[in-house]
Design a protein around this motif. Structure first.
Motif, short mmCIF file in Angstrom:
data_model
loop_
_atom_site.label_atom_id
_atom_site.label_comp_id
_atom_site.label_asym_id
_atom_site.label_seq_id
_atom_site.Cartn_x
_atom_site.Cartn_y
_atom_site.Cartn_z
N HIS A 213 0.83 -1.20 0.00
CA HIS A 213 0.00 0.00 0.00
C HIS A 213 0.87 1.26 0.00
N ASP A 233 -8.64 4.09 0.18
CA ASP A 233 -9.44 2.86 0.10
C ASP A 233 -8.92 2.10 -1.12
N TYR A 234 -8.01 1.17 -0.90
CA TYR A 234 -7.30 0.52 -2.00
C TYR A 234 -8.22 -0.36 -2.84
N ALA A 235 -9.25 -0.93 -2.22
CA ALA A 235 -10.19 -1.78 -2.96
C ALA A 235 -11.05 -0.95 -3.91
N ALA A 236 -11.34 0.28 -3.53
CA ALA A 236 -12.21 1.13 -4.36
C ALA A 236 -11.42 2.06 -5.28
N TRP A 237 -10.10 2.11 -5.15
CA TRP A 237 -9.25 3.03 -5.92
C TRP A 237 -8.85 2.35 -7.23
N ARG A 241 -6.07 -0.87 -7.87
CA ARG A 241 -6.48 -2.20 -8.35
C ARG A 241 -5.71 -2.57 -9.61
N THR A 244 -1.99 -3.26 -8.88
CA THR A 244 -1.82 -4.54 -8.18
C THR A 244 -1.94 -5.70 -9.16
N GLU A 245 -2.84 -5.59 -10.11
CA GLU A 245 -2.99 -6.65 -11.12
C GLU A 245 -1.82 -6.69 -12.08
#
Length: 333
Positions: A213, A233-237, A241, A244-245
């Motif tokens: 993060h 909010d890393y899941a919603a950013w 995302r 990370t992929e």
């Protein structure tokens, strides 16, 4: 005690000759291992045999032990710490005492941290660099610290230094990116080249205790010019995302700058060319800490140039050298 003018004269000498002083300071530690033929000091426990996925490292957060008792350097009258003196007499544009995660121990692939602050490291590391630049007899501050790779001897703030490789899987070619750190804007390693991005390990909130993060935020801030990110909010950013992929991220080791004791975790992020271009099509030419050098070919000649012939920060030189040694594994599609 030095006068303010005398202190500033030494500080100016330190800034102008930081690279040469770092090379010389490495000779103070003849028994401490170095990373990949560079001045970066290290501990054998910190260096894996080859790249390992960043996700294989485990982290633990503990209550911090008391700070080691290190002598206060000679400062102009009225100042109680090196960071206070810098803030008043020679503050760079970016100079904030933010909370950090302080390294307490590193065993195998497990790192233990406590809570610290950015100025904790400045008060010891930059003070020792100043003492070295002033040629103080006996180097009492440096002697009090002793082994710079022992986190029990000083407060250790860890910077995550990332060599970013844009990899064209069709041609097999890769490019990398460097940062020239403007001495007017940064408190550490001004006037030197460094890999990109780099950031002190800290959270965007009290609960944000993650190496990756921290790296995501630095990618956005240093390569895309985003303002400093808090409470992400890393899941919603979407950027977090996608990055990370796309990124394959490896840990290569950790080391200590012999002049300032800045401690860097050495990582590599490999991103396939088309996905890199989608993420970083708006790559900046400058950020608030200096100039971004775009897309240098990852070749033996360029690695040689920035490891041995340019004023590159010790951690950046070590990381380039290590990455070149392990290029076949890192660039494996």
């Amino acid at each position: 005690m030095p006068t303010s003018a005398e202190w500033l004269e030494v500080r100016a000498h330190l800034l102008e000759h930081r690279h040469a002083l770092a090379l010389a300071a490495a000779s103070e530690y003849p028994d401490v291992p170095r990373v990949a033929g560079t001045p970066l000091l290290t501990s054998p426990d910190w260096m894996p045999a080859g790249p390992i996925p960043l996700a294989d490292l485990s982290l633990e957060l503990k209550a911090s032990a008391a700070l080691p008792d290190v002598p206060v350097p000679a400062l102009p009258d009225g100042f109680g710490s090196y960071s206070e003196t810098m803030a008043v007499l020679a503050a760079p544009a970016v100079f904030q005492n933010r909370g950090t995660y302080r390294l307490l121990g590193f065993t195998g692939r497990h790192l233990t941290f406590g809570l610290g602050s950015y100025f904790d490291g400045i008060n010891v590391g930059e003070a020792c660099a100043h003492e070295y630049a002033a040629q103080v007899g006996g180097l009492p501050l440096r002697s009090a610290v002793g082994d710079p790779c022992d986190p029990r001897r000083r407060p250790v703030n860890v910077a995550i230094s990332t060599l970013t490789l844009r990899h064209d899987e069709v041609s097999g070619e890769a490019t990398f990116f460097l940062h020239w750190r403007d001495p007017k804007r940064v408190g550490h390693a001004g006037g030197m080249f460094q890999v990109l991005p780099v950031g002190v390990f800290q959270g965007s909130s009290e609960a944000d205790f993650s190496l990756w993060h921290c790296m995501i935020r630095e990618f956005a801030e240093e390569m895309l010019g985003a303002e400093e990110i808090h409470d992400a909010d890393y899941a919603a950013w979407p950027f977090a995302r996608r990055l990370t992929e796309a990124a394959r991220v490896f840990y290569l080791g950790m080391g200590v700058d012999p002049l300032t004791f800045a401690t860097d975790m050495l990582t590599v992020a490999v991103i396939e060319a088309s996905r890199f271009d989608e993420l970083f099509g708006d790559l900046v030419s400058h950020n608030e800490e200096g100039q971004v050098l775009r897309g240098l070919p990852f070749t033996a000649s360029n690695v040689e140039r920035f490891v041995h012939h340019e004023p590159t920060q010790a951690a950046g030189a070590a990381l380039l050298s290590l990455a070149w040694q392990h290029r076949a594994e890192l660039l494996k599609a």
